[in-house]
Design a protein around this motif. Structure first.
Motif, short mmCIF file in Angstrom:
data_model
loop_
_atom_site.label_atom_id
_atom_site.label_comp_id
_atom_site.label_asym_id
_atom_site.label_seq_id
_atom_site.Cartn_x
_atom_site.Cartn_y
_atom_site.Cartn_z
N PHE A 1 46.38 -20.72 4.26
CA PHE A 1 47.73 -20.78 3.71
C PHE A 1 48.19 -19.35 3.39
N ASP A 2 49.47 -19.11 3.57
CA ASP A 2 50.08 -17.87 3.11
C ASP A 2 51.14 -18.27 2.09
N TYR A 3 51.08 -17.69 0.89
CA TYR A 3 51.99 -18.05 -0.19
C TYR A 3 52.98 -16.92 -0.43
N GLU B 1 43.04 -16.40 -2.78
CA GLU B 1 42.66 -15.15 -2.11
C GLU B 1 43.72 -14.08 -2.38
N PRO B 2 43.70 -13.47 -3.59
CA PRO B 2 44.67 -12.41 -3.90
C PRO B 2 44.44 -11.19 -3.03
N VAL C 1 44.19 -19.67 0.13
CA VAL C 1 45.61 -19.30 0.07
C VAL C 1 45.71 -17.79 -0.17
N LEU C 2 46.28 -17.09 0.80
CA LEU C 2 46.52 -15.67 0.72
C LEU C 2 47.79 -15.41 -0.07
N GLN D 1 48.74 -11.31 7.51
CA GLN D 1 49.83 -12.11 8.05
C GLN D 1 50.02 -11.83 9.53
N ASN D 2 50.10 -10.56 9.89
CA ASN D 2 50.34 -10.21 11.28
C ASN D 2 49.22 -10.68 12.20
N ASN D 3 48.00 -10.73 11.67
CA ASN D 3 46.85 -11.20 12.45
C ASN D 3 46.64 -12.71 12.33
#
Length: 537
Positions: free
Chosen positions: A435-437, A417-418, A387-388, A428-430
């Motif tokens: 997961f994106d939080y 994944e901080p 999770v980013l 995000q763009n790539n």
């Protein structure tokens, strides 16, 4: 002169927000100074995160927008108490019946801080420039201008903004800081140069100093008499200056506020309230509208390609425990994709009710069986995902650590994944994440389109448009408030149907305010507006 008329486009916004906002802003014990406002003084404000860009069109984090918003005005404003659209730079507007054309009449006599006039052509150049920045640099602003066909300058004070397809959300969008109006000189710059603190707006403050990732100083502009109809103060701002400094540690922010070194601070945590109140201050709260905090799944990656996995996660998280353990009573568990203060919100709490046994059954039926270490496996693949997340909110790390523990109980390995805001944006763009939080704030249900539509950022990496996109197009196409609300509600259900968003908590702004500070106010999107703020001296 254009006639201003009641707009059916914002009926759903007004109705929903008026219900949600009644309890939307509150303060802990401790009163603000009384008496008539006093002019003068410098407000010292402690940000929890460094502002990333001085251009509101490219700004996404609350901490950045707290700074940028004071420099730019918008065509219209949104009343935080009712959701009604009010005049600001524009004193009147018209919307075509098909929601493809929006005409604004700009007030006479408005100037940017460099002395140049703000005209209809200024509005055109701003919108053209945001489209040119594109979704990678200006994801929110670009999404608000989706289908933009150009702007026509009817006369020096009248601009008509045209779209190829219906765009029912656009009037409310013109109240957001992302579509705030800047000078011709500013919007002619490159995207990077627009982030360096030389932005020229028509707002009540100007940039006096900008130190990237460290501080920003704003100075009052004199002669400001075209403020929003929402403002109580109809003239110049009361404050002479606002100095924003970055203080990442919550305890240091609280200590600096309590000792009088700072006048207001971001992200006051529950454990800080008693210390702030003990020094005569208070904590002011408001609930953010928009998309709740949640995990957005990249459906092309690893175990998250399995719809059953995404479905199981909806009931595997104990959201009440997240709030009670990490945040405190001023926060709410997420009960839908949208936060409860958002126009068009539908309560889907039954869909995200905590039930780990149900989550385990879904995984069992899908063939994910517990491994030797408790983490499930299927066809040799472990049930794991990263999770980013960026530190845009002080509670993110602790919330995700507790979520990690909860998901391990059903055999799911969540890896944290901080990342910095800049690194997170690149990834995000790539679409370089499992997961994106994050959350996304806006006082309009169209934020779902920005977040999930196939033709927008599509961070889920969905391969094709489907029913969800049809619903998101429908809400753009109708001027009937009830029909738009239904489409937004159905879209929230469709997001959960496919497990595209795993909601966790609703974000609230918790601002620590010193005893000598009055009238720190939240705008409709829960961002701070300092035009009415004053210091008792």
């Amino acid at each position: 002169m254009l006639k201003k008329r009641p707009l059916v486009l914002v009926g759903a916004v007004a109705a929903a927000l008026s219900l949600a906002a009644c309890g939307g802003s509150d303060s802990s014990a401790g009163g603000a100074p009384s008496g008539p406002p006093q002019a003068g003084g410098t407000l010292r404000y402690g940000l929890s995160l460094a502002p990333t860009c001085s251009d509101p069109a490219q700004s996404a984090t609350n901490q950045t927008i707290y700074v940028d918003r004071q420099v730019v005005d918008s065509l219209v404003d949104q009343d935080p108490a009712t959701g009604e659209i009010k005049p600001w730079l524009a004193d009147s507007w018209l919307v075509s019946a098909d929601a493809k054309s929006f005409s604004f009449h700009v007030k006479d006599g408005i100037t940017f801080s460099d002395g140049t006039p703000l005209t209809a052509d200024s509005v055109r150049k701003n919108f053209d420039s945001i489209v040119a920045l594109g979704g990678a640099k200006a994801p929110l602003g670009a999404s608000y201008l989706a289908g933009y066909a150009g702007s026509t300058v009817v006369d020096p004070h009248t601009v008509r903004v045209n779209f190829d397809t219906p765009n029912a959300q656009f009037l409310q969008a013109t109240s957001t800081p992302q579509l705030g109006i800047q000078s011709d000189a500013t919007v002619a710059k490159s995207a990077d140069d627009r982030c360096l603190g030389a932005n020229i707006g028509s707002g009540p403050f100007t940039y006096a100093e900008w130190k990237q990732n460290a501080s920003a100083t704003l100075a009052k502009r004199t002669g400001y008499n075209w403020g929003s109809a929402v403002f109580a103060n109809k003239g110049d701002a009361y404050l002479d200056k606002i100095v924003f400094t970055v203080v990442p540690e919550a305890g240091v922010r609280t200590g600096s506020l309590s000792s009088g070194q700072l006048d207001a601070v971001s992200d006051a945590l529950p454990q800080d309230v008693s210390q702030i109140e003990g020094s005569g201050g208070r904590v002011q709260f408001t609930v953010n509208p928009g998309v709740s905090f949640g995990l957005q799944a990249n459906v092309t990656r690893g175990a998250l390609r399995d719809p059953a996995v995404r479905a199981a996660l909806l009931t595997a998280i104990n959201r009440k425990e997240l709030v009670d353990t990490v945040l405190g009573p001023q926060f709410k568990p997420a009960t839908s994709v949208l936060a409860s203060a958002t126009p068009g919100y539908v309560d889907l709490s039954s869909r995200v009710k905590y039930d780990q046994d149900a989550a385990k059954r879904v995984l069992d039926q899908a063939g994910w069986v517990p491994g030797a270490d408790g983490i499930r496996v299927k066809d040799g693949q472990r049930l794991t995902a990263g999770v980013l997340f960026a530190p845009v909110f002080a509670g993110n790390q602790a919330i995700l650590e507790l979520t990690q523990q909860q998901l391990r109980a059903i055999g799911f390995d969540l890896r944290l994944e901080p990342a910095s805001v800049a690194e997170s944006t690149v990834r995000q763009n790539n679409k370089d994440f499992d997961f994106d939080y994050y959350n996304s704030t806006r006082a309009d249900g169209d934020i779902l389109r920005t977040t999930f539509a196939f033709d927008q950022r599509n961070l889920n990496a969905r391969p094709d448009a489907d029913k969800l996109d049809t619903l998101l197009t429908q809400q753009l196409s109708t001027t009937d408030p009830a029909a738009r609300t239904r489409a937004i509600g159905d879209a929230q259900s469709a997001v959960l149907d496919d497990g595209l968003w795993i909601p966790t908590i609703e974000l609230s702004q918790a601002i620590g305010i010193g005893k000598g500070v009055a009238d720190v106010k939240f705008e409709a999107s829960a961002r701070l507006q300092f035009h009415d703020t004053w210091l008792k001296r």
